[in-house]
Design an enzyme around this catalytic site. Sequence first.
Site, short mmCIF file in Angstrom:
data_model
loop_
_atom_site.label_atom_id
_atom_site.label_comp_id
_atom_site.label_asym_id
_atom_site.label_seq_id
_atom_site.Cartn_x
_atom_site.Cartn_y
_atom_site.Cartn_z
N GLU A 1 5.46 8.71 14.33
CA GLU A 1 4.30 9.25 13.63
C GLU A 1 3.47 10.10 14.59
OE1 GLU A 1 2.80 9.54 9.84
OE2 GLU A 1 4.50 8.34 10.53
N ASP B 1 -0.82 1.86 7.88
CA ASP B 1 -1.15 2.34 6.53
C ASP B 1 -2.67 2.34 6.38
OD1 ASP B 1 -1.38 2.82 3.84
OD2 ASP B 1 0.32 1.54 3.30
N ASN C 1 6.69 -9.81 7.47
CA ASN C 1 5.35 -9.48 7.01
C ASN C 1 4.39 -10.16 7.99
OD1 ASN C 1 2.88 -9.30 5.80
ND2 ASN C 1 3.57 -9.96 3.78
#
Lengths: 543, 269
Positions: free
Chosen positions: B245, B168, B145
């Site tokens: 992506e 995100d 993280n």
Amino acid sequence: MSVNVQIPYSQVHALGDILLAARSGQLHTYSLTDGKLISTWKHPDVEKVAEAVNRVAEEKEVALATGAGEDAPMADDDKDEPPAKRQKMLSEQESSVSITTDMPPADVVDRESSSNGQKGKGKDKASRSRVRVEGRAKVPDRPLITHLTSTADKKHVIAVTGHDKAVWVFEHDGQGNLEELSSRIMPKRPSSIVVGPDSMIICADKFGDVYSLPLTPDPNWKAPVVAKTVTETPIEANEFTVHSRRNRRALESQQLQAKKKPNNEQDKATDAPAFELTLLLGHVSLLTALLVAEREGRKYIITADRDEHIRISRYIPQAHIIEGYCLGHKDFIGDLVIPEQRNDILISGGGENELFVWDWLAGNLASTASVLNLAQQIDSTITKVAVSGLHSLVYPSESGKLTYVLAICEGIKAIFSWLLTDDNRLNHPGVIQLPGNPLDLEIIPVEGGPPKIVAAMDPGAATPANSINIFTLNMNEERLSVDNITTVEENTVQTSDIEATEDVVRGLLYNVEYLRKKGGGGEDGEGGDAPATEVEASEEAQS
Amino acid sequence: MVTEGKKKAHRAQYQKSKAQDGLAQLPRKRFYRQRAHANPFSDHTLTYPASPDAMDWSTYFPDYVQDSASDDVSPKRLTKDVEVVDIGCGFGGLLMALSPLLPDKLMLGLEIRSQVTAYVQEKIWALRTQNPGGPYQNAACLRANTMKFLPNFFRKGQLSKIFICFPDPHFKARKHKARIISTTLNSEYAYALRPGGIVYTITDVKSLHEWMVEHLDAHPSFERLSKEEEEADECTKVMMTETEEGKKVTRNQGEKFVALFRRLEDPPW
């Protein structure tokens, strides 16, 4: 039913001969020379709580008499303003069990159907269980002063109340009388506050951000007009960014919605604070401690968080520059202290068994000292400690001024002390046993003699001891010990607003151990959204 | 969820059959899919070093382990430091493309989703085995993280490039603190980047692009690169075309927004 106890003093702060002491939402000033009460300030919510407590008590009597259960209070609850956000109180769940069993099951069904008004089903369930938790759940949030500090010139006192996220500034006349100057509601609940050398209030919060705010708010200050004249919410996604069929459908309906509602902008601007507030820096973690330090003429902000980081940033106006980290902790950090006369040294402690001694500007660990070993001298069954407070004092001895470091741990009836040596070690550990759990300490320097320690304690229900104790220190083979204990004339007026059950007191005052990470806190391997820790979840709910 | 059990069973079967083959096969993405969002505020069950010095990189970059005379140095040191980081590397397309492009730099993908991390790790392992002596020795991936633990992995000024590709978007205003670019997090990127180092950002969400530009521009430690410099940078093109992506957005004929920022020297004080 558990017996009510008085909420003990949980914060103490000295201004020369004046002692500030906070219990629940009350702030008292005492004279340290004769222990007499000088003045009292009460949080506006104190009255509300007192009222509610009384009302609940009455209702309980009525309920007992009529056997109507808890329906009656429910009804008049609706008339009141919406209940404040509940604080987390772990042990209440247990106490709720006995209450709920009293209730006929039909009652539950009935309530569910009646209160299904505006809220969604899930939410309603939550609020229902909340009400059901106890009669006293209808008491609004108990005000609790969580932090007390003052400016260097002792003319201003700053207090933080946790339940409403407010920062209060008082003017102090030097005699123990306080005049309320301002109160400002912070975006998130403050977890640490200091006054910088330039009289800036620096405030760290539980969301991980550090803000600065001027001591006296400028009445002419206006929120900068954000040049956002966009009245309707722009739809951020477009046909190219959403790929699944369901998302496309959602987008279409969003676009329809956007066309329909032209004005709904009123409730948007309420987010921004109505006073000057500057974001200095932030962690993605709950902040637990904050210091402003100076070394070689330069000032720094030191922040510590639940994720084991100690960060060294430059002071305003370059607080965005991180100078370094002190890394090495493996559990949360509870508190930090830079000892008097040794501004090159930082001591940190928290969920680990040891205190860490840092050369903080270099980020190097100098040494460690075990707290657990000392705690086990008090009670050999202790297996872990949660350091809740760190302090330092200077003891004048024949061989010169000695620097001591003091630590208190949550739920351990003692003050631990060490001598900080010139080679940056913590030696000569000492234990000062207390009649209750220490909640806060304050060191009062005495001219030409050893300093005194003021300890705010939770005496517990069993022993009706004083909540505030003042110790005169003594030194024995370089270990600190206690000589003489005095106290102040604690507020003898019994007011219901500082009474609460033991569970409530625990919920209010014991939340350091709670910072420890639970093992296996949510593996998201199978695509489930890992549950946020409860702390963060509750923080999110606040926003 | 109904499909959960089935998915798990398939996955287990796949893992079993894979182990029997003995061949270095590329992993198949379908067995590593995971919901695209992770809560960055959650504790998860992460493993991370207490400090950069405590990090054992030897299993991630076995070809770069120092041949020290004494084996008892723990953790083992590498001959060079990780310098390029892809935050939120996803299925690792960028890493695979950058690895041959920057052969003398160690690069690391950081991903918070455990399944996805496992996919990238296996893919790198398979590529390394299929191309002995070839590229891919300089790329690795680990689960982390970064919003919380970036300083646990990297020292001050250790990095020269940070890639933030298709993060995100966290559309809701109250979720903005969960965005990977924010005023306060930018300070951490500035800490890990050396002066002159570059942050690469790319997204297909225009408002997020504006947000990232606004926040990086506002940060005194960063300045935006000009369009010409952007286009001259060889990594920009890779980022546009090689990320998973990015390919998806191309397939959907979507737009891509790129912004590059240079880390400035800290002002004196």
